[in-house]
Design a protein around this motif. Structure first.
Motif, short mmCIF file in Angstrom:
data_model
loop_
_atom_site.label_atom_id
_atom_site.label_comp_id
_atom_site.label_asym_id
_atom_site.label_seq_id
_atom_site.Cartn_x
_atom_site.Cartn_y
_atom_site.Cartn_z
N VAL A 62 66.15 23.80 115.38
CA VAL A 62 65.49 23.79 114.07
C VAL A 62 66.20 22.83 113.12
O VAL A 62 65.56 22.01 112.45
N SER A 63 67.52 22.89 113.09
CA SER A 63 68.27 22.04 112.18
C SER A 63 68.10 20.57 112.51
O SER A 63 67.91 19.73 111.62
N LEU A 102 64.59 19.46 111.50
CA LEU A 102 64.52 19.28 110.05
C LEU A 102 65.20 17.98 109.63
O LEU A 102 64.70 17.26 108.76
N ASP A 103 66.33 17.67 110.26
CA ASP A 103 67.02 16.41 109.96
C ASP A 103 66.18 15.20 110.30
O ASP A 103 66.33 14.13 109.68
N ARG A 163 58.90 19.26 109.27
CA ARG A 163 58.91 20.33 108.28
C ARG A 163 58.05 21.53 108.67
O ARG A 163 58.39 22.66 108.36
N ARG A 164 56.95 21.29 109.34
CA ARG A 164 56.04 22.40 109.70
C ARG A 164 56.41 22.88 111.10
O ARG A 164 56.08 22.25 112.10
N MET A 189 65.45 28.26 109.06
CA MET A 189 64.50 27.74 108.07
C MET A 189 64.90 28.19 106.67
O MET A 189 64.87 27.40 105.70
N ALA A 236 67.93 26.34 105.28
CA ALA A 236 67.59 24.96 104.93
C ALA A 236 66.59 24.90 103.78
O ALA A 236 66.18 23.81 103.38
N ALA A 263 63.55 25.64 103.89
CA ALA A 263 62.30 25.09 104.41
C ALA A 263 61.27 26.21 104.50
O ALA A 263 61.55 27.26 105.08
#
Length: 354
Positions: free
Chosen positions: A188-189, A192-193, A197-198, A222, A225, A227
């Motif tokens: 996930v991290s 995101l980097d 996003r979704r 999430m 972060a 998000a």
């Protein structure tokens, strides 16, 4: 006191990465036999004790626990399971190794199917004999009411995974899990980097503790972060028909679906293809388990590898120490897992994992 030798120590001594040494120690794919033999030889020379499988370089063997004394000569380890375990199930490889090691110690591993009727009536399988049983291993046993019955038999019990601890209640038994949180959070991290996003999740997190931990790791990553999570992209089911219904009802899909295991991911891949959505073009997919099928679908599935040999080694240690010392406090052990990027997350386009 002599310092315990670690995988990192072996890696440093050979000038290799920790990941390469870990693959050799855990009998994973992806390295040459000559490299594996060199690593295992060095590990044996350095006194590394946590070998995950018995055949080492030049015939060396890791030390199995000494055979415990059992009342009445009980020599069976009973395997309780509610399902037929196909070869692609992560536990099948673990149990194969477990059976080999138990036989070297004078035990037999016998399977006892727990039927729906057994669960309904809280009765034991007709093939099970308490008198000849030294311990019980439970696999795919997620009915808490029945599990409590098993724990009350007065025998050592080891659960490989178990019912979800939604309210914090744990069974009074030793428990063995694959590490379910670290690599999920890493995925996930890293996504995101990369600007993803979704992100959604497929799987019933109340099905078992492992699914619950994978889901909570996703939600926590999430949340930390900051998000947002779109509830439309949370498909809380293991039923392929319901997954299809929910996917067809979506007017848009997330950029990534994290799935509770590989088979849910492969079901989703098939359904998405039927609805005209491509993987990874329209939506990326990640599974969990590294089932053999995950390497043969197109595109190959990004997944999280379970070191089944390490789990077998840990299971042996938990069982034998429990048989020897029944009064030990209950223990929960996790074995390391490893994120494997493949084509279903479009790793070439978005950059390989560090």
């Amino acid at each position: 006191m002599k310092k315990r030798v670690t995988i990192q120590d072996i890696a440093d001594a050979l000038g290799m990465s920790r990941n390469t040494v870990s693959k050799a120690i855990n009998n994973s794919d992806g390295i040459a036999d000559s490299t594996r033999e060199m690593i295992l030889q060095k590990a044996a020379e350095m006194g590394y004790k946590q070998f995950s499988y018995i055949k080492l370089a030049k015939g060396a063997q890791y030390a199995l626990p000494s055979l415990p004394e059992t009342d009445g000569g009980a020599s069976e380890i009973a395997l309780f399971t509610t399902v037929f375990l196909p070869n692609s199930h992560f536990a099948a490889l673990m149990l194969d190794k477990l059976q080999q090691d138990l036989s070297l110690m004078g035990f037999t591993l016998n399977t006892h199917r727990v039927t729906p009727e057994n669960r309904e009536t809280l009765s034991l399988p007709i093939t099970f004999s308490r008198e000849r049983t030294a311990a019980i291993v439970c696999v795919e046993m997620f009915d808490r009411r029945y599990d409590e019955l098993v724990c009350g038999l007065g025998l050592p019990v080891l659960f490989v995974d178990g019912p979800a601890k939604l309210r914090g209640a744990s069974l009074p038994a030793d428990q063995l899990y694959m590490e379910n949180t670290v690599e999920v959070a890493r995925l996930v991290s890293e996504m995101l980097d990369r600007g993803v996003r979704r992100i959604g999740f497929i799987g019933d997190y109340e099905h078992c503790q492992s699914f619950y931990e994978r889901y909570t790791a996703f939600r926590c990553a999430m949340l930390m972060a900051e998000a947002p999570v779109d509830d439309r992209f949370l498909l809380k089911t293991n039923d392929p028909a319901l997954i299809e219904e929910k996917l067809r009802a979506l007017d848009e899909v997330p950029e990534l679906f994290l799935c509770a295991n590989d088979f849910l991911a492969m079901d989703a891949m098939h359904i998405l293809g039927e609805t005209g959505r491509s993987v990874p073009g329209d939506v990326m997919l990640c599974g969990f388990d590294d089932a053999p099928e995950s390497r043969h679908v197109t595109p190959r599935l990004t997944t999280i590898h379970i070191h089944t040999q390490s789990m077998a080694f840990s299971a042996i240690q938990l069982l034998m120490t429990r048989i020897k010392e029944p009064s030990l406090d209950c223990r929960t052990v996790y074995t390391e897992t490893e994120l494997l990027y493949r084509e279903s997350t479009d790793s070439q386009k978005k950059g390989d994992a560090p």
